[in-house]
Design an enzyme around this catalytic site. Sequence first.
Site, PDB file in Angstrom:
ATOM      1  N   ILE A 162      36.193  33.343  32.698  1.00  0.00           N
ATOM      2  CA  ILE A 162      35.580  34.566  33.209  1.00  0.00           C
ATOM      3  C   ILE A 162      36.670  35.567  33.542  1.00  0.00           C
ATOM      4  O   ILE A 162      37.831  35.213  33.659  1.00  0.00           O
ATOM      5  CB  ILE A 162      34.721  34.341  34.462  1.00  0.00           C
ATOM      6  CG1 ILE A 162      35.483  33.472  35.459  1.00  0.00           C
ATOM      7  CG2 ILE A 162      33.373  33.772  34.125  1.00  0.00           C
ATOM      8  CD1 ILE A 162      34.905  33.558  36.828  1.00  0.00           C
ATOM      9  N   GLU A 206      34.324  25.069  29.448  1.00  0.00           N
ATOM     10  CA  GLU A 206      34.388  24.499  30.798  1.00  0.00           C
ATOM     11  C   GLU A 206      33.415  25.272  31.691  1.00  0.00           C
ATOM     12  O   GLU A 206      32.526  24.724  32.314  1.00  0.00           O
ATOM     13  CB  GLU A 206      35.825  24.674  31.266  1.00  0.00           C
ATOM     14  CG  GLU A 206      36.085  24.481  32.707  1.00  0.00           C
ATOM     15  CD  GLU A 206      37.556  24.741  32.994  1.00  0.00           C
ATOM     16  OE1 GLU A 206      38.411  24.206  32.256  1.00  0.00           O
ATOM     17  OE2 GLU A 206      37.861  25.468  33.955  1.00  0.00           O
ATOM     18  N   GLY A 220      41.330  23.828  33.280  1.00  0.00           N
ATOM     19  CA  GLY A 220      41.064  23.201  31.984  1.00  0.00           C
ATOM     20  C   GLY A 220      41.873  23.807  30.848  1.00  0.00           C
ATOM     21  O   GLY A 220      41.587  23.534  29.679  1.00  0.00           O
TER      22      GLY A 220
END
Length: 439
Positions: free
Chosen positions: A215, A237, A335
Amino acid sequence: MDWKELYQQKLRTLDEAADLVKSNDRVVLGHAMGEPQAIMRKMVEKKNQYRDVEIVQLVPYTGMFNTPELAGHFRYNALFAGGSTRGSIEEGRADFTPVFFHEVPRLFQYNILKVDVALIMVSPPDEHGYCSYGISVDYTKAAAEYATTVIAQVNKYMPRTFGNSMIHVTDIDALVEYDEELPELPPAEIGELERKIGEYCASLVKDGSVLQVGIGAIPDAVLASLGDKKDLALHTELVGTGVIPLIKNGVINNKKKSYMPDMSVGTFIMGTKELYDFVDNNPSIYMGPVDFVNKPSIIAKNDRMISINSAIQVDLTGQVVSDTMGHRVFSGVGGQVDFVRGAAMANEGVSIIAFASTAKGGKISKIVTDITPGSAVTTTRNDVDYIVTEYGIAALKGRTLRQRAEALTKIAHPDFREELICAYELRFKQKFPREILED
Ligand code: COA
């Protein structure tokens, strides 16, 4: 016993639930926007009854246990830093544990971090007695599975997500009914610079690709540039608000996905109420534990996997720093490496690290000759694939150190190129091929 009777027996008040946590316990807290805030608030209120409770969490949201007044009562062990916890780590009031996101459940499973209490938030149970972990399946599921005591805030606003995302009432020790709207993260503002980066990234996305995007302004700009692609898929993720238009207009349809077709796969969700409503009761969204979703060998099953992440600094050899600024812990590996490596193992897989070429209003170059001492390398130069800035794309995989330095100088901000060229000429004992800057 009927689960409904069990449910009634396990119902506790906020006070009673907070009293189940004891001094010296290790408490694993639900992830990000999945924090059970009502129980946390009660614990903060009753702080004097706790000594040295360790709070373990990956992405923090409120950072509620982190304030200086709570020192001695709670100590935060961050697996990722955020705005609400960075300061306390820097001031020595909280700790930081480096860990790949997909390995967090193993820490609990093998008692490397023995979980005394899992403090989580779930949806109300369905007619079979299953509550959903909703927006936070990630490590939260493992925390509940390996904890001695599971305390859950049951919140009607928690979306009911499907996948491997359920816990039965039998497996929860204490339930507290408390409804509160989930925190929202507004969409990022996309400027001209982000739009350019988004377009360069989109040029690397083939039809039929499987996306991992985070994001923020750059990921949102990438998503906004994908409108004319076909048959995209999602194995990510984090499911953010930016994917909604692409799913709704059929650009992301998961039809050509080689692994888990017809479903968008994720491990946690963060965004707006529109997103929470979209994932609620939506069988096309598969939410799974992070040791599955982020496991590089699982990611690798997706042909044409493309991961898009960001960085703080990249040196001329391609070492990527994404979570520290010198000794200062800024975020965490999360991640990033899980997906960089998963994409590298996938058929036709690609990974991109995309960022604006400068920080601090143009005063600092993110492409540097040497990384700041004390910084941790997040993605190694052996793992790195594409680097993208607003000045273009540097393809580093399979390139020599000299070729990498050339490609990275070319996409650095022009104000910093001379510095990089000097370093190049000293390092490689030859003139920098300035003609490449004209292309
Ligand atoms: N030197 C000094 N300051 C820097 C800097 C540098 N090299 N690079 C960034 N900054 C500053 C920016 O100026 C900004 O400061 P401000 O808030 O005062 O303006 C701040 O750091 C954040 O920078 P920005 O580029 O806006 O970061 P971001 O929000 O896009 O996040 C990462 C970038 C790398 C920190 C983030 O992607 C991350 O934590 N990555 C690791 C985890 C990961 O990739 N997970 C997988 C995806 S879910």
